[in-house]
Motif scaffolding. Sequence first.
Motif, PDB file in Angstrom:
ATOM      1  N   TYR A 141       0.868  -1.173   0.000  1.00 43.05           N
ATOM      2  CA  TYR A 141       0.000   0.000   0.000  1.00 43.05           C
ATOM      3  C   TYR A 141       0.903   1.221   0.000  1.00 43.05           C
ATOM      4  O   TYR A 141       1.761   1.360   0.872  1.00 43.05           O
ATOM      5  CB  TYR A 141      -0.892   0.025   1.248  1.00 43.05           C
ATOM      6  CG  TYR A 141      -1.898  -1.082   1.303  1.00 43.05           C
ATOM      7  CD1 TYR A 141      -3.217  -0.859   0.931  1.00 43.05           C
ATOM      8  CD2 TYR A 141      -1.542  -2.350   1.751  1.00 43.05           C
ATOM      9  CE1 TYR A 141      -4.156  -1.889   0.993  1.00 43.05           C
ATOM     10  CE2 TYR A 141      -2.474  -3.378   1.808  1.00 43.05           C
ATOM     11  CZ  TYR A 141      -3.773  -3.140   1.437  1.00 43.05           C
ATOM     12  OH  TYR A 141      -4.695  -4.144   1.498  1.00 43.05           O
ATOM     13  N   ASP A 142       0.736   2.096  -0.971  1.00 38.53           N
ATOM     14  CA  ASP A 142       1.525   3.314  -1.087  1.00 38.53           C
ATOM     15  C   ASP A 142       0.532   4.468  -1.119  1.00 38.53           C
ATOM     16  O   ASP A 142      -0.030   4.800  -2.157  1.00 38.53           O
ATOM     17  CB  ASP A 142       2.371   3.268  -2.359  1.00 38.53           C
ATOM     18  CG  ASP A 142       3.426   4.344  -2.405  1.00 38.53           C
ATOM     19  OD1 ASP A 142       3.598   5.059  -1.398  1.00 38.53           O
ATOM     20  OD2 ASP A 142       4.085   4.475  -3.455  1.00 38.53           O
ATOM     21  N   LEU A 143       0.296   5.070   0.050  1.00 35.41           N
ATOM     22  CA  LEU A 143      -0.797   6.029   0.223  1.00 35.41           C
ATOM     23  C   LEU A 143      -0.289   7.387   0.680  1.00 35.41           C
ATOM     24  O   LEU A 143       0.779   7.492   1.283  1.00 35.41           O
ATOM     25  CB  LEU A 143      -1.795   5.484   1.247  1.00 35.41           C
ATOM     26  CG  LEU A 143      -2.314   4.064   1.003  1.00 35.41           C
ATOM     27  CD1 LEU A 143      -3.081   3.561   2.202  1.00 35.41           C
ATOM     28  CD2 LEU A 143      -3.163   4.029  -0.253  1.00 35.41           C
ATOM     29  N   LYS A 144      -1.093   8.401   0.432  1.00 39.27           N
ATOM     30  CA  LYS A 144      -0.762   9.754   0.850  1.00 39.27           C
ATOM     31  C   LYS A 144      -1.990  10.350   1.523  1.00 39.27           C
ATOM     32  O   LYS A 144      -3.120  10.181   1.054  1.00 39.27           O
ATOM     33  CB  LYS A 144      -0.361  10.599  -0.361  1.00 39.27           C
ATOM     34  CG  LYS A 144       0.091  11.981   0.015  1.00 39.27           C
ATOM     35  CD  LYS A 144       0.613  12.726  -1.205  1.00 39.27           C
ATOM     36  CE  LYS A 144       1.098  14.105  -0.795  1.00 39.27           C
ATOM     37  NZ  LYS A 144       1.617  14.852  -1.930  1.00 39.27           N
ATOM     38  N   LYS A 145      -1.742  11.066   2.605  1.00 43.41           N
ATOM     39  CA  LYS A 145      -2.850  11.682   3.358  1.00 43.41           C
ATOM     40  C   LYS A 145      -3.493  12.786   2.531  1.00 43.41           C
ATOM     41  O   LYS A 145      -2.813  13.601   1.932  1.00 43.41           O
ATOM     42  CB  LYS A 145      -2.352  12.240   4.687  1.00 43.41           C
ATOM     43  CG  LYS A 145      -3.468  12.649   5.620  1.00 43.41           C
ATOM     44  CD  LYS A 145      -2.968  12.848   7.014  1.00 43.41           C
ATOM     45  CE  LYS A 145      -4.153  13.002   7.954  1.00 43.41           C
ATOM     46  NZ  LYS A 145      -3.739  12.952   9.343  1.00 43.41           N
ATOM     47  N   LYS A 146      -4.830  12.769   2.505  1.00 45.20           N
ATOM     48  CA  LYS A 146      -5.586  13.820   1.818  1.00 45.20           C
ATOM     49  C   LYS A 146      -5.780  14.985   2.796  1.00 45.20           C
ATOM     50  O   LYS A 146      -5.991  14.765   3.983  1.00 45.20           O
ATOM     51  CB  LYS A 146      -6.954  13.304   1.353  1.00 45.20           C
ATOM     52  CG  LYS A 146      -6.826  12.252   0.286  1.00 45.20           C
ATOM     53  CD  LYS A 146      -8.049  11.788  -0.408  1.00 45.20           C
ATOM     54  CE  LYS A 146      -9.378  11.749   0.055  1.00 45.20           C
ATOM     55  NZ  LYS A 146     -10.386  11.126  -0.756  1.00 45.20           N
ATOM     56  N   ASN A 147      -5.715  16.169   2.290  1.00 41.01           N
ATOM     57  CA  ASN A 147      -5.918  17.357   3.153  1.00 41.01           C
ATOM     58  C   ASN A 147      -7.367  17.663   3.353  1.00 41.01           C
ATOM     59  O   ASN A 147      -8.225  17.337   2.688  1.00 41.01           O
ATOM     60  CB  ASN A 147      -5.219  18.572   2.552  1.00 41.01           C
ATOM     61  CG  ASN A 147      -3.720  18.386   2.587  1.00 41.01           C
ATOM     62  OD1 ASN A 147      -3.199  17.687   3.439  1.00 41.01           O
ATOM     63  ND2 ASN A 147      -3.051  19.015   1.661  1.00 41.01           N
TER      64      ASN A 147
END
Length: 147
Positions: A141-147
């Motif tokens: 899983y390669d995820l980025k936090k949404k603002n």
Amino acid sequence: MKLRLLYLLPFVAIFMSGCLAGSTKSAPKPIPDGNYTGEFRLLHIHKDNTIDTVKTNINLYISPVSTATYAVTGDTATVHAGSKGTYVFNDNGTAIFTDNTYSSLAPVTKTHLTGVYTYLYDGTIFQMVAYGARDTLVLQYDLKKKN
């Protein structure tokens, strides 16, 4: 073999950089919570070291620790199942997910976010990896936090 190393290189580099930091006591690791978006990859490693990769974009919501629940949404039609359940993040960099929608009696057609994962989180980037039976399956899983 080169393809296998290419996928695993970012995780190895991050783990190795942590080993070089010394033995000083650091601040506690941040616990992921909030909304994340990114890519899920399932890698199947064959005996001849060739790799089949399937991937999809997903969304992951992680509630605050007080309720400790999660939900996977997004492109859940073929590769990754939409799921929800509970989680525990440990100080040793592992996370345990328990998917309440998963049934061991049903045929396995999609991946569920369930089981033990090694994770890295820097407050924005959230990466997890788990290895399947005999290390022939890798879940990333390669995820980025949404603002």
